[in-house]
Design a protein around this motif. Structure first.
Motif, PDB file in Angstrom:
ATOM      1  N   ASN A 278      -7.304   5.855   2.234  1.00  0.00           N
ATOM      2  CA  ASN A 278      -8.733   5.688   1.946  1.00  0.00           C
ATOM      3  C   ASN A 278      -9.027   5.963   0.471  1.00  0.00           C
ATOM      4  N   ALA A 279      -8.396   7.007  -0.061  1.00  0.00           N
ATOM      5  CA  ALA A 279      -8.605   7.336  -1.470  1.00  0.00           C
ATOM      6  C   ALA A 279      -8.077   6.217  -2.358  1.00  0.00           C
ATOM      7  N   LEU A 280      -6.934   5.645  -1.985  1.00  0.00           N
ATOM      8  CA  LEU A 280      -6.372   4.537  -2.760  1.00  0.00           C
ATOM      9  C   LEU A 280      -7.335   3.354  -2.768  1.00  0.00           C
TER      10      LEU A 280
ATOM     11  N   VAL B 142       0.833  -1.200   0.000  1.00  0.00           N
ATOM     12  CA  VAL B 142       0.000   0.000   0.000  1.00  0.00           C
ATOM     13  C   VAL B 142       0.869   1.253   0.000  1.00  0.00           C
ATOM     14  N   GLU B 143       1.932   1.237   0.800  1.00  0.00           N
ATOM     15  CA  GLU B 143       2.809   2.414   0.883  1.00  0.00           C
ATOM     16  C   GLU B 143       3.419   2.749  -0.480  1.00  0.00           C
ATOM     17  N   SER B 144       3.799   1.715  -1.238  1.00  0.00           N
ATOM     18  CA  SER B 144       4.385   1.937  -2.559  1.00  0.00           C
ATOM     19  C   SER B 144       3.365   2.537  -3.520  1.00  0.00           C
TER      20      SER B 144
ATOM     21  N   ALA C 188      -0.633  -7.279   2.686  1.00  0.00           N
ATOM     22  CA  ALA C 188       0.386  -6.236   2.563  1.00  0.00           C
ATOM     23  C   ALA C 188       0.091  -5.222   1.468  1.00  0.00           C
ATOM     24  N   GLY C 189      -0.887  -5.513   0.615  1.00  0.00           N
ATOM     25  CA  GLY C 189      -1.132  -4.589  -0.484  1.00  0.00           C
ATOM     26  C   GLY C 189      -2.061  -5.183  -1.524  1.00  0.00           C
ATOM     27  N   TYR C 190      -1.724  -4.972  -2.800  1.00  0.00           N
ATOM     28  CA  TYR C 190      -2.574  -5.438  -3.891  1.00  0.00           C
ATOM     29  C   TYR C 190      -1.710  -6.113  -4.959  1.00  0.00           C
ATOM     30  N   ARG C 191      -2.322  -7.062  -5.650  1.00  0.00           N
ATOM     31  CA  ARG C 191      -1.619  -7.752  -6.733  1.00  0.00           C
ATOM     32  C   ARG C 191      -2.509  -7.826  -7.965  1.00  0.00           C
ATOM     33  N   LEU C 192      -1.938  -7.432  -9.102  1.00  0.00           N
ATOM     34  CA  LEU C 192      -2.629  -7.560 -10.380  1.00  0.00           C
ATOM     35  C   LEU C 192      -2.055  -8.775 -11.099  1.00  0.00           C
TER      36      LEU C 192
END
Length: 265
Positions: A60-62, A42-44, A83-87
């Motif tokens: 929140n916007a992300l 998310v930070e990246s 930890a985040g998102y994966r495409l």
């Protein structure tokens, strides 16, 4: 569904461009595509979208941007992880990855003695480009390294196309294509070598040598360097009308531009 970054960031389906949102969602999408198959923290993604000064509401916007993208791409394509998102996407559905595969296949075919297949593959690769890589996120720091890498590969592909044309005996086409390369990148020695050889094979030896002296003058005036050994040796071979140049494969110095040039003593 196909993903495009060789130009503006775009998602298409059946030839139709899908609505992925404005500049910020596009930045998030571009950052995810560059790391396709891997979890992007998310930070990246926050850094990719807002840079060094994200608003307090950035996370929140992300989440809102990603939710919109998931509705377009599908929840199975864009997944949330702790930890985040994966495409996740087949590499061949991402134009930049397909470009690299086609370029590698073209270079392999050319090296293996099949310039016709080599030329076809490289033409396919170059045909995927719609403009500068990551055009709509070109000012984003996260994209700079990939833009530079893809831009370099595009030049390599254009040079390889000239090489294939020379090997196929298309002298006039080689002269035109190599001249365009040199006009765009006058200090890139591989393109200069292709133009010199094409001109020589077209019976324009004087122009070939003038091309060498022009680049030599530019290198000396701007960098205090002489051309690399490969280019100087080609000029000497042309000067002595070496018969091997008529049928030999086009030269491909490992170094290009002023990086291969030699410091003057």
């Amino acid at each position: 569904m196909e993903y495009r970054i060789l130009g503006s960031t775009e998602v298409t389906e059946g030839g139709r461009s899908l609505a992925v949102g404005g500049p910020k969602p596009r930045r998030a999408l571009a950052a995810l595509l560059l790391e396709a198959g891997r979890v992007v923290p998310v930070e990246s993604l926050v850094d990719a979208v807002w840079g060094d000064e994200p608003p307090r509401s950035a996370v929140n916007a992300l989440q809102t941007y990603v939710s919109r993208l998931r509705r377009v791409l599908g929840a199975g394509t864009l997944c949330r992880h702790r930890a985040g998102y994966r495409l996740t996407a087949d590499p061949d559905l991402i134009d930049a990855r397909r470009f690299e595969r086609l370029l590698a296949a073209g270079r392999a075919a050319l090296a293996g003695g099949d310039p016709r297949v080599g030329h076809r593959r490289v033409e396919e690769a170059l045909g995927l480009w719609r403009g500068p890589a990551l055009l709509d996120v070109g000012d984003a720091p996260f994209a700079q390294a990939e833009i530079a890498r893809l831009t370099e590969l595009r030049l390599v592909a254009a040079e390889t196309r000239v090489e294939a044309r020379l090997a196929l005996g298309d002298v006039s086409g080689s002269v035109a294509a190599a001249r365009a390369l040199v006009a765009d990148q006058p200090l890139r020695e591989r393109g200069v070598a292709h133009l010199m050889l094409a001109l020589h094979r077209d019976g324009r030896t004087g122009e070939a040598l003038t091309t060498y002296h022009d680049v030599r003058r530019l290198l000396v005036d701007e960098f205090g360097l002489d051309p690399g050994d490969g280019l100087a040796e080609l000029a000497q071979a042309i000067l002595r009308q070496d018969p091997g140049l008529r049928a030999a494969p086009s030269p491909a110095p490992h170094a290009v531009g002023p990086r291969t040039a030699r410091h003057r003593e």
